[in-house]
Scaffold this motif. Sequence first.
Motif, PDB file in Angstrom:
ATOM      1  N   UNK A  47       0.843  -1.196   0.000  1.00  0.00           N
ATOM      2  CA  UNK A  47       0.000   0.000   0.000  1.00  0.00           C
ATOM      3  C   UNK A  47       0.879   1.246   0.000  1.00  0.00           C
ATOM      4  N   UNK A  48       0.474   2.205  -0.735  1.00  0.00           N
ATOM      5  CA  UNK A  48       1.141   3.510  -0.697  1.00  0.00           C
ATOM      6  C   UNK A  48       0.341   4.420  -1.601  1.00  0.00           C
ATOM      7  N   UNK A  49       0.688   5.674  -1.619  1.00  0.00           N
ATOM      8  CA  UNK A  49      -0.051   6.541  -2.526  1.00  0.00           C
ATOM      9  C   UNK A  49       0.151   7.997  -2.208  1.00  0.00           C
ATOM     10  N   UNK A  50      -0.297   8.797  -3.149  1.00  0.00           N
ATOM     11  CA  UNK A  50      -0.211  10.249  -2.981  1.00  0.00           C
ATOM     12  C   UNK A  50      -1.648  10.758  -2.943  1.00  0.00           C
ATOM     13  N   UNK A  51      -1.994  11.485  -1.897  1.00  0.00           N
ATOM     14  CA  UNK A  51      -3.364  11.981  -1.712  1.00  0.00           C
ATOM     15  C   UNK A  51      -3.356  13.481  -1.401  1.00  0.00           C
ATOM     16  N   UNK A  52      -4.449  14.148  -1.782  1.00  0.00           N
ATOM     17  CA  UNK A  52      -4.599  15.552  -1.361  1.00  0.00           C
ATOM     18  C   UNK A  52      -4.760  15.624   0.147  1.00  0.00           C
ATOM     19  N   UNK A  53      -5.541  14.657   0.660  1.00  0.00           N
ATOM     20  CA  UNK A  53      -5.835  14.674   2.092  1.00  0.00           C
ATOM     21  C   UNK A  53      -5.682  13.270   2.669  1.00  0.00           C
ATOM     22  N   UNK A  54      -4.941  13.158   3.769  1.00  0.00           N
ATOM     23  CA  UNK A  54      -4.892  11.891   4.512  1.00  0.00           C
ATOM     24  C   UNK A  54      -5.482  12.141   5.907  1.00  0.00           C
ATOM     25  N   UNK A  74     -17.697  14.334   5.135  1.00  0.00           N
ATOM     26  CA  UNK A  74     -17.884  15.766   4.816  1.00  0.00           C
ATOM     27  C   UNK A  74     -17.014  16.180   3.630  1.00  0.00           C
ATOM     28  N   UNK A  75     -15.765  15.757   3.651  1.00  0.00           N
ATOM     29  CA  UNK A  75     -14.861  16.197   2.582  1.00  0.00           C
ATOM     30  C   UNK A  75     -15.133  15.446   1.270  1.00  0.00           C
ATOM     31  N   UNK A  76     -15.458  14.133   1.370  1.00  0.00           N
ATOM     32  CA  UNK A  76     -15.657  13.353   0.135  1.00  0.00           C
ATOM     33  C   UNK A  76     -16.932  13.796  -0.580  1.00  0.00           C
ATOM     34  N   UNK A  77     -17.986  14.060   0.184  1.00  0.00           N
ATOM     35  CA  UNK A  77     -19.271  14.354  -0.454  1.00  0.00           C
ATOM     36  C   UNK A  77     -19.483  15.827  -0.782  1.00  0.00           C
ATOM     37  N   UNK A  78     -18.886  16.718  -0.010  1.00  0.00           N
ATOM     38  CA  UNK A  78     -19.264  18.128  -0.152  1.00  0.00           C
ATOM     39  C   UNK A  78     -18.103  19.054  -0.528  1.00  0.00           C
ATOM     40  N   UNK A 112     -14.560  19.396  -3.450  1.00  0.00           N
ATOM     41  CA  UNK A 112     -13.984  18.811  -4.671  1.00  0.00           C
ATOM     42  C   UNK A 112     -12.521  18.412  -4.457  1.00  0.00           C
ATOM     43  N   UNK A 113     -12.190  18.091  -3.206  1.00  0.00           N
ATOM     44  CA  UNK A 113     -10.832  17.572  -2.939  1.00  0.00           C
ATOM     45  C   UNK A 113     -10.673  16.272  -3.742  1.00  0.00           C
ATOM     46  N   UNK A 114      -9.570  16.186  -4.509  1.00  0.00           N
ATOM     47  CA  UNK A 114      -9.470  15.134  -5.528  1.00  0.00           C
ATOM     48  C   UNK A 114      -9.288  13.729  -4.986  1.00  0.00           C
ATOM     49  N   UNK A 115      -8.476  13.585  -3.948  1.00  0.00           N
ATOM     50  CA  UNK A 115      -8.220  12.227  -3.463  1.00  0.00           C
ATOM     51  C   UNK A 115      -8.020  12.249  -1.954  1.00  0.00           C
ATOM     52  N   UNK A 116      -8.682  11.295  -1.303  1.00  0.00           N
ATOM     53  CA  UNK A 116      -8.654  11.280   0.171  1.00  0.00           C
ATOM     54  C   UNK A 116      -8.414   9.846   0.645  1.00  0.00           C
ATOM     55  N   UNK A 173     -18.874   5.903  -1.531  1.00  0.00           N
ATOM     56  CA  UNK A 173     -19.583   5.960  -2.821  1.00  0.00           C
ATOM     57  C   UNK A 173     -18.929   6.948  -3.778  1.00  0.00           C
ATOM     58  N   UNK A 174     -18.087   7.821  -3.234  1.00  0.00           N
ATOM     59  CA  UNK A 174     -17.392   8.794  -4.082  1.00  0.00           C
ATOM     60  C   UNK A 174     -16.138   8.131  -4.663  1.00  0.00           C
ATOM     61  N   UNK A 175     -15.751   8.576  -5.857  1.00  0.00           N
ATOM     62  CA  UNK A 175     -14.666   7.909  -6.582  1.00  0.00           C
ATOM     63  C   UNK A 175     -13.296   8.141  -5.961  1.00  0.00           C
ATOM     64  N   UNK A 176     -13.164   9.187  -5.177  1.00  0.00           N
ATOM     65  CA  UNK A 176     -11.831   9.655  -4.780  1.00  0.00           C
ATOM     66  C   UNK A 176     -11.400   9.201  -3.397  1.00  0.00           C
ATOM     67  N   UNK A 177     -12.019   8.124  -2.883  1.00  0.00           N
ATOM     68  CA  UNK A 177     -11.802   7.770  -1.471  1.00  0.00           C
ATOM     69  C   UNK A 177     -11.189   6.373  -1.303  1.00  0.00           C
ATOM     70  N   UNK A 178     -10.137   6.260  -0.471  1.00  0.00           N
ATOM     71  CA  UNK A 178      -9.589   4.944  -0.107  1.00  0.00           C
ATOM     72  C   UNK A 178      -9.558   4.827   1.412  1.00  0.00           C
ATOM     73  N   UNK A 179      -9.985   3.669   1.911  1.00  0.00           N
ATOM     74  CA  UNK A 179      -9.967   3.440   3.364  1.00  0.00           C
ATOM     75  C   UNK A 179      -9.058   2.247   3.648  1.00  0.00           C
ATOM     76  N   UNK A 180      -8.045   2.464   4.494  1.00  0.00           N
ATOM     77  CA  UNK A 180      -7.097   1.394   4.821  1.00  0.00           C
ATOM     78  C   UNK A 180      -7.254   1.043   6.301  1.00  0.00           C
TER      79      UNK A 180
END
Length: 446
Positions: free
Chosen positions: A1-8, A22-26, A28-32, A178-185
Amino acid sequence: MSGKYDLVIVGGGISGASLLYTTAKFTDIDSIALIEKESELAAINSHSTNNSQTLHFGDIETNYTLEKAEEVKEGAELLAGYLENYDPDREMHSKRSKMVLGVGDEEVAELEERYEDDGFGDLFPKLRPIGREEIGELEPKVVEGRDPTKEMLALQTPDGYVVDYGETTKSFIEEASEEANVDVYTGTTVKDITPTLDGYTIETSHGRFDSDATVVAAGSHSLQMAKELGYGQDKVLLPIAGSFFLADDLLNGKVYTLQMKKLPFAAVHGDADVHDASVTRFGPTAKLVPTLERGRISTVKDFFDVFGLNAAAFLSYANILSDRILLPYVLKNLVYDLPAAGPKAFLPHVQKVVPSVELEDIERAKGYGGVRPQIVDTKNKSLDMGEAKIVGEDIIFNITPSPGASTCLKNAMRDTHTLIDFLGDDYEFDEAAFREDTIGNFPRAE
Ligand SMILES: Cc1cc2nc3c(=O)[nH]c(=O)nc-3n(C[C@H](O)[C@H](O)[C@H](O)COP(=O)(O)OP(=O)(O)OC[C@H]3O[C@@H](n4cnc5c(N)ncnc54)[C@H](O)[C@@H]3O)c2cc1C
């Protein structure tokens, strides 16, 4: 696992999860990404058996000032609105009566003053004073066996949201996922956070993550991580473990007793379990422990990391614990977890709510309870009420004793505004849509 995200986001309790929603749904932060060390979400303080399952509005918490109640109320309404919207079948919450009970002339006068003169009646239109007869109709066991010459008054409201904060955490994650830009580890421990030129590198047990902005919502561990980065040097923690006792079917809703003004943790209260109304829960106790997580000896070292073993920390502890009210309270609470002496010592607290209870009616709830990270200000050598937030450069740390679960969405809303400031003008937070999805569904008094 690894990655570059706008927000962790570090931490998969209700604070991290509500921020992810809040951030994923409301925005336009690209990746969380959200990173949680346990294999399950909400395994620590947000788990349903580890806290008091109360949605604190500030109406029946008599240790809150009017100002604090105003602050907490909006947070509670945001979450209550979310639950009304996403949980019509009441799988994550129940709605029952709740009251704060005054017994005897002094307590009755205090409640009357609070309701009439201090502004709580105006702030909470659904709150109403009720006497012995009505208390008995709502909660027969509260009146049964009580001295009939003793005056009784309760401030009662139907807005008694009883919340499974663990299930609510999972619901936030599901909505966000449900949003495309979200990963949960899950099962991934954050070991180190290092600043870089344009954000942070986060070393975990399963690889490295890079982020532009970071929010640490790791409960007590947030202060530990803040200190490692040079923040929060004027704070230490007073970890206060809370246990519960169980009994069969004594209460229909939530019954609080009057709280001690100086104590930032709730007084003992009784209520019916969120999922099984026939189980009544009493507590929490308040025992000082040198750990950051309940029953985890491995977190003793983390406690000492946060404590720092310096003069300011020792002097702050000495000042707080020498208090005439706090010291006897803390000492008494050491007894409640003892196998035989504990229930006996705790019984009078239960009898304050339900007078007819006997020793054989209560048992300590095994495996229940958490550790509240109460915050100590080492500059003023004082114990702070409630949660703390440390805002650094492109990083936020949330430390969340009670009422942190109740105010999670308000906290997430604040953090989202700060994150937009961190990330720059290209990003927006649609607060109106967030409010419509949450507080917009809160049922107001006619
Ligand atoms: C006895 C008791 C009663 C309470 N009653 C109430 C109540 O009735 N109402 C109320 O509103 N609040 C109550 N609270 C407070 C409430 O439980 C907390 O405010 C809330 O659960 C905090 O949520 P959180 O997500 O900030 O922390 P947590 O739920 O503790 O979540 C933090 C997460 O961070 C993770 N984490 C920590 N370190 C790392 C790491 N290095 N890497 C990755 N992940 C990490 C943890 O595993 C954990 O899952 C109570 C608390 C206690 C202890």
